[in-house]
Design a protein around this motif. Structure first.
Motif, short mmCIF file in Angstrom:
data_model
loop_
_atom_site.label_atom_id
_atom_site.label_comp_id
_atom_site.label_asym_id
_atom_site.label_seq_id
_atom_site.Cartn_x
_atom_site.Cartn_y
_atom_site.Cartn_z
N VAL A 1 -0.25 15.61 -1.81
CA VAL A 1 -0.40 14.21 -1.40
C VAL A 1 0.77 13.87 -0.48
CG1 VAL A 1 -1.63 13.46 -3.48
CG2 VAL A 1 0.88 13.36 -3.41
N THR B 1 2.11 5.72 -7.59
CA THR B 1 0.99 6.27 -8.35
C THR B 1 0.81 7.77 -8.13
OG1 THR B 1 -0.57 5.68 -6.60
CG2 THR B 1 -0.22 4.08 -8.37
N ARG B 2 1.10 8.26 -6.92
CA ARG B 2 0.86 9.68 -6.63
C ARG B 2 2.10 10.54 -6.83
NH1 ARG B 2 -3.28 9.82 -1.46
NH2 ARG B 2 -4.84 8.39 -2.33
N ALA C 1 2.95 10.46 1.49
CA ALA C 1 3.20 9.03 1.73
C ALA C 1 3.97 8.93 3.03
CB ALA C 1 4.01 8.43 0.58
N ARG D 1 0.83 -1.20 0.00
CA ARG D 1 0.00 0.00 0.00
C ARG D 1 0.87 1.27 0.00
NH1 ARG D 1 -3.49 -2.62 3.92
NH2 ARG D 1 -2.66 -1.27 5.56
N THR D 2 1.91 1.27 0.82
CA THR D 2 2.77 2.45 0.89
C THR D 2 3.53 2.64 -0.41
OG1 THR D 2 3.04 2.02 3.26
CG2 THR D 2 4.55 3.60 2.25
N ARG D 3 4.03 1.56 -0.95
CA ARG D 3 4.75 1.65 -2.23
C ARG D 3 3.82 2.15 -3.33
NH1 ARG D 3 5.45 -0.92 -6.90
NH2 ARG D 3 7.54 -0.94 -7.83
N GLN D 4 2.58 1.66 -3.33
CA GLN D 4 1.62 2.08 -4.34
C GLN D 4 1.35 3.59 -4.27
OE1 GLN D 4 0.79 0.06 -6.62
NE2 GLN D 4 -0.72 1.29 -7.74
N THR D 5 1.30 4.12 -3.06
CA THR D 5 1.12 5.56 -2.90
C THR D 5 2.27 6.33 -3.52
OG1 THR D 5 -0.13 5.26 -0.85
CG2 THR D 5 0.85 7.42 -1.22
N LEU D 6 3.50 5.87 -3.25
CA LEU D 6 4.67 6.53 -3.82
C LEU D 6 4.69 6.45 -5.34
CD1 LEU D 6 7.35 5.26 -1.26
CD2 LEU D 6 6.71 7.65 -1.61
N SER E 1 7.52 10.79 6.78
CA SER E 1 6.59 11.03 5.68
C SER E 1 7.25 11.92 4.62
CB SER E 1 5.30 11.69 6.17
OG SER E 1 5.57 12.98 6.66
#
Length: 407
Positions: free
Chosen positions: A380, A162-163, A382, A155-160, A369
């Motif tokens: 945004v 995609t966002r 992360a 989930r954290t990697r996906q935030t980095l 963060s």
């Protein structure tokens, strides 16, 4: 074990070690720490009509022990060698370099039988250790697969990714090309270039002063008079501001969870069907993938079962299990890249570097963060989940130890 024969003195003899069962091999010690006090030790080489075999090996090289007498040399010339025994019970010592001198080419057969049996006993112990430790390891695998660290990592990697897509791509380039060094370009005063320009002006003025007044007027009209030195002069230099040690966090490789699932499936297959032979499909997969690599640069292996009990078969099984354990530990190390990335020093370097590189906005390091404000004012963030914890590798270490020491 397959029976081999050795020619001693022109006669054929069945190898002693080939007559022993695997159970007998497991009860035997193949080395001795007191070769000179063994029962039945003689100082001369017995008749070649006897049926000798290599019984023990000894090796005191690197120690302060006095050298040992060899039956061939008849002097204490060796620190390493073999105890050779005849069927009548006589034993004699042979230095590791003297066996061929006593028996010629036949010593290769004697030593091969001994080495094959010693290796087999070692493989049997290690495979037995693997068998007995496998149920406990499977329980560890079950716990590992259900560890929340995998979901938190994804989930954290996906935030980095995609966002902050520009950041993800630039970081991976820095990792691939520069080993993770983050650098920014800066303009600095180029004093060396200024010095060279002054030298150029001095040379041109010397030539100018040697010309006549008429020639100078002509050169001025043509715009060829000496230009004064230029100051200041600047150059662009790359200044390192930090590093990132996350080799796979921003890569396109399979996720740690996917790799762990693939490895767990192979171990489950081994545990469910421990005596299987390699199937035709397994052989096709194994030899088809030989030499190929996965996304992390490691070669794929298809884990075969315990069915092949030859030395080569057991060695292959132990090697493949070892490779899979290494790959499994790599996935835990990949999970550890997440808290490594969110360390204050790394975040500060990433934020400064990404902002200076104009990666679509402004980046700010916070407490565990990274905040990104794009050029449209949208923000945004992360952050490292506070409950994130890297899983233990204790189960991997226990299985390695069982395979290394046996029972």
């Amino acid at each position: 074990m397959q029976t081999q024969t050795a020619a001693i003195g022109g006669e054929q003899f069945e190898g002693y070690w080939d007559r022993l069962s695997d159970e007998e091999l497991l009860r035997i010690s193949f080395t001795t720490d007191d070769p000179e006090n063994l029962e039945g030790l003689v100082l001369q080489v017995p008749s070649v009509k006897e049926r000798p075999f290599v019984e023990f090996a000894y090796d005191f090289r690197g120690s302060r022990r006095s050298k040992i007498r060899c039956a061939h040399c008849k002097y204490p010339n060796h620190l390493a060698g073999f105890v050779i025994k005849t069927d009548s019970g006589q034993r004699f010592l042979c230095g590791h370099l003297c066996g061929a001198k006593i028996y010629g080419a036949d010593f290769a057969h004697l030593h091969k039988d001994f080495s094959h049996a010693r290796d087999r006993a070692g493989y049997l112990r290690r495979v037995q250790g693997l068998r007995e430790a496998l149920p406990g390891f499977m329980r560890y695998l079950t716990q590992l697969r259900s560890d929340p660290a995998f979901d938190l990592y994804d989930r954290t990697r996906q935030t980095l990714v995609t966002r902050m897509p520009r950041l993800r791509g630039a970081l991976q380039v820095a990792i691939d090309r520069g080993g993770g060094t983050l650098s920014v370009d800066e303009n600095v005063r180029d004093f060396a270039a200024e010095g060279r320009d002054e030298d150029r002006y001095d040379r041109e003025m010397e030539e100018w002063n040697r010309t006549t007044v008429t020639e100078r007027k002509k050169l001025r009209r043509q715009g060829q008079q000496p230009d004064k030195p230029r100051k200041p002069l600047y150059k662009s230099v790359s200044r390192p501001i930090g590093t990132v040690a996350t080799k796979t966090l921003f890569s396109t490789a399979n996720s740690p969870r996917q790799v762990v699932e693939d490895i767990a499936a192979q171990f489950a297959n081994l545990a469910d069907d421990p005596v299987k032979q390699m199937s035709a499909a397994d052989k096709l997969a194994f030899f088809g993938y030989r030499g190929k690599q996965d996304a992390q640069g490691s070669q794929w292996r298809v884990l075969v079962g315990f069915g092949d009990t030859s030395n080569k078969g057991m060695a292959n099984l132990l090697k493949q299990v070892g490779i899979l354990l290494d790959r499994l530990e790599e996935q835990v190390e990949r999970l550890a890249e997440l808290p490594s990335f969110f360390q204050p020093r790394t975040l500060s370097a990433v934020a400064s570097w990404a902002t200076a590189a104009k990666l679509a906005g402004t980046y700010t390091a916070g407490l565990n963060s990274l905040v990104f404000e794009n050029n449209h004012g949208q923000t945004v963030a992360a952050q490292l989940p506070p409950e994130f914890k890297v899983p233990s590798v204790s189960g991997i270490e226990r299985l390695r130890l069982a395979m290394r020491e046996g029972t």
